[in-house]
Design a protein around this motif. Structure first.
Motif, PDB file in Angstrom:
ATOM      1  N   UNK A  67       0.456  -1.127   0.070  1.00  0.00           N
ATOM      2  CA  UNK A  67       0.137   0.110   0.067  1.00  0.00           C
ATOM      3  C   UNK A  67       1.140   0.991   0.278  1.00  0.00           C
ATOM      4  N   UNK A  68       0.711   1.956  -0.786  1.00  0.00           N
ATOM      5  CA  UNK A  68       1.706   3.593  -1.206  1.00  0.00           C
ATOM      6  C   UNK A  68       1.239   3.975  -0.042  1.00  0.00           C
ATOM      7  N   UNK A  69       1.837   5.601  -0.215  1.00  0.00           N
ATOM      8  CA  UNK A  69       1.155   6.286   0.784  1.00  0.00           C
ATOM      9  C   UNK A  69      -0.664   6.703   0.326  1.00  0.00           C
ATOM     10  N   UNK A  70      -0.017   6.572  -0.749  1.00  0.00           N
ATOM     11  CA  UNK A  70      -1.904   7.274  -1.749  1.00  0.00           C
ATOM     12  C   UNK A  70      -2.740   6.454  -1.024  1.00  0.00           C
ATOM     13  N   UNK A  71      -2.541   4.697  -0.894  1.00  0.00           N
ATOM     14  CA  UNK A  71      -3.516   3.761  -0.961  1.00  0.00           C
ATOM     15  C   UNK A  71      -3.934   4.273   1.228  1.00  0.00           C
ATOM     16  N   UNK A  72      -2.498   4.640   1.569  1.00  0.00           N
ATOM     17  CA  UNK A  72      -3.156   4.485   2.847  1.00  0.00           C
ATOM     18  C   UNK A  72      -4.033   6.510   3.391  1.00  0.00           C
ATOM     19  N   UNK A  73      -3.404   6.910   2.612  1.00  0.00           N
ATOM     20  CA  UNK A  73      -4.419   8.752   2.866  1.00  0.00           C
ATOM     21  C   UNK A  73      -5.212   8.342   2.490  1.00  0.00           C
ATOM     22  N   UNK A  83      11.464   8.640   7.494  1.00  0.00           N
ATOM     23  CA  UNK A  83      11.216   7.901   6.356  1.00  0.00           C
ATOM     24  C   UNK A  83       9.806   6.554   7.337  1.00  0.00           C
ATOM     25  N   UNK A  84       9.634   5.887   7.048  1.00  0.00           N
ATOM     26  CA  UNK A  84       9.292   4.992   7.697  1.00  0.00           C
ATOM     27  C   UNK A  84       8.193   3.877   6.086  1.00  0.00           C
ATOM     28  N   UNK A  85       8.560   2.397   6.482  1.00  0.00           N
ATOM     29  CA  UNK A  85       7.285   1.277   6.615  1.00  0.00           C
ATOM     30  C   UNK A  85       7.254   0.331   7.241  1.00  0.00           C
ATOM     31  N   UNK A  86       5.536  -0.098   7.344  1.00  0.00           N
ATOM     32  CA  UNK A  86       5.131  -0.646   8.414  1.00  0.00           C
ATOM     33  C   UNK A  86       5.378  -2.024   7.420  1.00  0.00           C
ATOM     34  N   UNK A  87       5.311  -3.176   8.326  1.00  0.00           N
ATOM     35  CA  UNK A  87       5.154  -4.413   7.990  1.00  0.00           C
ATOM     36  C   UNK A  87       4.357  -5.001   8.787  1.00  0.00           C
ATOM     37  N   UNK A  92       3.338  -1.298   3.955  1.00  0.00           N
ATOM     38  CA  UNK A  92       2.585  -0.623   3.428  1.00  0.00           C
ATOM     39  C   UNK A  92       3.419   1.088   3.396  1.00  0.00           C
ATOM     40  N   UNK A  93       3.654   1.805   3.211  1.00  0.00           N
ATOM     41  CA  UNK A  93       4.223   3.622   3.194  1.00  0.00           C
ATOM     42  C   UNK A  93       4.024   3.516   5.306  1.00  0.00           C
ATOM     43  N   UNK A  94       4.383   3.919   6.104  1.00  0.00           N
ATOM     44  CA  UNK A  94       4.267   4.548   7.351  1.00  0.00           C
ATOM     45  C   UNK A  94       4.886   6.050   7.508  1.00  0.00           C
ATOM     46  N   UNK A  95       4.859   6.405   6.163  1.00  0.00           N
ATOM     47  CA  UNK A  95       5.023   8.712   7.087  1.00  0.00           C
ATOM     48  C   UNK A  95       4.226   8.506   6.705  1.00  0.00           C
ATOM     49  N   UNK A  96       2.098   8.384   6.156  1.00  0.00           N
ATOM     50  CA  UNK A  96       1.491   9.022   6.711  1.00  0.00           C
ATOM     51  C   UNK A  96       0.739   8.725   7.863  1.00  0.00           C
TER      52      UNK A  96
END
Length: 440
Positions: free
Chosen positions: A8-14, A89-93, A106-110
């Motif tokens: 999941x990208x940052x846009x997906x999360x947002x 900068x961050x990623x989550x597993x 997934x992107x962890x910054x958002x």
């Protein structure tokens, strides 16, 4: 690897993560964290690797929440001297708890930006904010269509009583229709009479919220004002008398801010400055927002998003007279002086995340009611706590559990470092919402 590994990208999360969902999720996560084994949360203090040559930090933040059925770890880097790229900068597993199989990256910054701000909002919101969730406020964001299935027509003007006992009430105290009906009946107002509420009760106004001034709750107006107006303790006692436990109030008792704050000051106009403005403005309507930042460019960028916002030339100018202060800086030395802060102000301090960094005057920390997300982490990682030698009043989760009474008559500080269970719960929320939206 069993199953499909999703990304999941940052846009997906947002696209799916909103504060209306995230703030209560952070309340619950922090409450469970502070309940330790009973809360079902397993989380070590984050692992830190220092990259001294570039003044960087690399962190690993695992957590497991049994009650959320969520297992995840976040890897995050923090480079405070970055200029052309973000400092974080961050990623989550996210893994399947029953097997340990990775389910999503997934992107962890958002998530990091929003969960930190959501936790601050959860701890900040005062007693009147609780009433706003009961739709006793005439603020536009509280006016929703009356949709109670157990109320018979004719309905009154929905913009008047809103959904006094529907979604926000049920969500806020975690009750179904029966619990809601019990509250109304105990208050001396039959459910079927609710549509005629404006004609059967006198109303007084305090701040932005309606305060009931008739004597039909336990027979005394003073008790109503204590329970409904400004006193969380009275509110809890009434619900206990009705047979409801404090556990039903996770979303209403963890409050450090006085009712009806008007002036918000944000010091540090980076990612956390932006996210804190959006989280706090989702629960309050500020008449003035003041912004001070290391660079004029970043302050002016944020102010374009802020109605009633203005850029200040100094930290002192921004914070004097403010009701809520957000400190979101990379400061190594104190920026916020005790003399600049009026009594009763609430401060969300999310910067200075190293043991030898400070953004708060030690005298200010020692003289305030200090709340942290994790005692253990604060005593290892927070220079504001360690170097001031201030006494920690409570963890945020202890307030949400009702174990400690919020101290809104004094200056209060929420020193937030961010903890792994916040990321884990937020990542599970994102994962579930994205899968719900996908075609079957």
């Amino acid at each position: 690897m069993a199953g499909e590994l999703l990304f999941f990208s940052a846009d997906d999360v947002r696209a799916v993560l909103i504060y209306d969902d995230l703030i209560p999720a952070m309340e619950t996560a922090l409450a469970r964290f502070s309940d330790r084994e009973k809360g079902g949360v397993v989380q070590p203090v984050r692992s830190t690797t220092r990259v001294n040559k570039y003044n960087g930090v690399f962190l690993v933040m695992p957590a497991y929440s049994e009650k959320d059925n969520a297992l995840a770890t976040k890897v995050v880097s923090f480079y405070p001297e970055n200029k052309a790229v973000p400092t974080h900068h961050a990623l989550i597993v996210l893994l399947e708890p029953t097997t340990g199989v990775p389910k999503a990256v997934m992107d962890g910054e958002i998530i990091t930006a929003m969960r930190t701000a959501a936790a601050s909002a959860a701890v900040t919101k005062g007693d009147v904010s609780c009433l706003q969730h009961w739709s006793l406020s005439f603020q536009p964001r509280s006016l929703k269509k009356l949709s109670n299935p157990y109320l018979a027509p004719p309905y009154p003007d929905p913009s008047y009583i809103g959904n006094w006992c529907s979604g926000p009430l049920l969500t806020t105290i975690g009750l179904g229709v029966q619990g809601c009906s019990l509250i109304l009946t105990t208050a001396g107002m039959a459910v079927q009479r609710l549509p005629f509420y404006p004609a059967t009760a006198k109303l007084g106004v305090q701040g932005n919220c309606l305060i009931l001034t008739t004597g039909w709750v336990f027979g005394a107006p003073s008790q109503i004002l204590t329970a409904v107006g400004l006193g969380v303790q009275g509110f809890i006692q009434i619900l206990i008398a009705m047979g409801l436990g404090v556990q039903d109030l996770l979303s209403t008792v963890g409050a450090l801010c006085k009712p009806s704050p008007h002036i918000l000051a944000i010091v540090g106009a980076g990612v956390q400055g932006h996210s804190h403005y959006h989280s706090l403005s989702s629960i309050y309507n500020f008449t003035e927002v003041r912004i001070a930042s290391r660079t004029l460019e970043s302050a002016e960028k944020l102010v374009t998003q802020v109605p009633n916002g203005r850029v200040c030339d100094s930290v002192e100018e921004a914070v004097k007279g403010a009701d809520i202060i957000v400190m979101a800086t990379s400061a190594m030395k104190p920026l916020l002086k005790a003399d600049w802060v009026k009594a009763g102000t609430h401060i969300n301090a999310v910067g200075a995340c190293k043991a030898d960094w400070q953004e708060l005057d030690p005298d200010l920390v020692r003289s305030s009611v200090l709340v942290v997300d994790s005692r253990e982490a604060a005593m290892v990682e927070s220079g504001d706590v360690i170097l001031s030698k201030a006494e920690i009043f409570a963890e945020a989760g202890e307030l949400f559990q009702g174990w400690k009474k919020p101290q809104t008559d004094q200056t209060t500080i929420f020193k937030s470092l961010g903890i792994g269970v916040e990321d884990t719960v937020a990542a599970k929320l994102v994962y579930d919402k994205i899968l719900q939206q996908r075609p079957k």
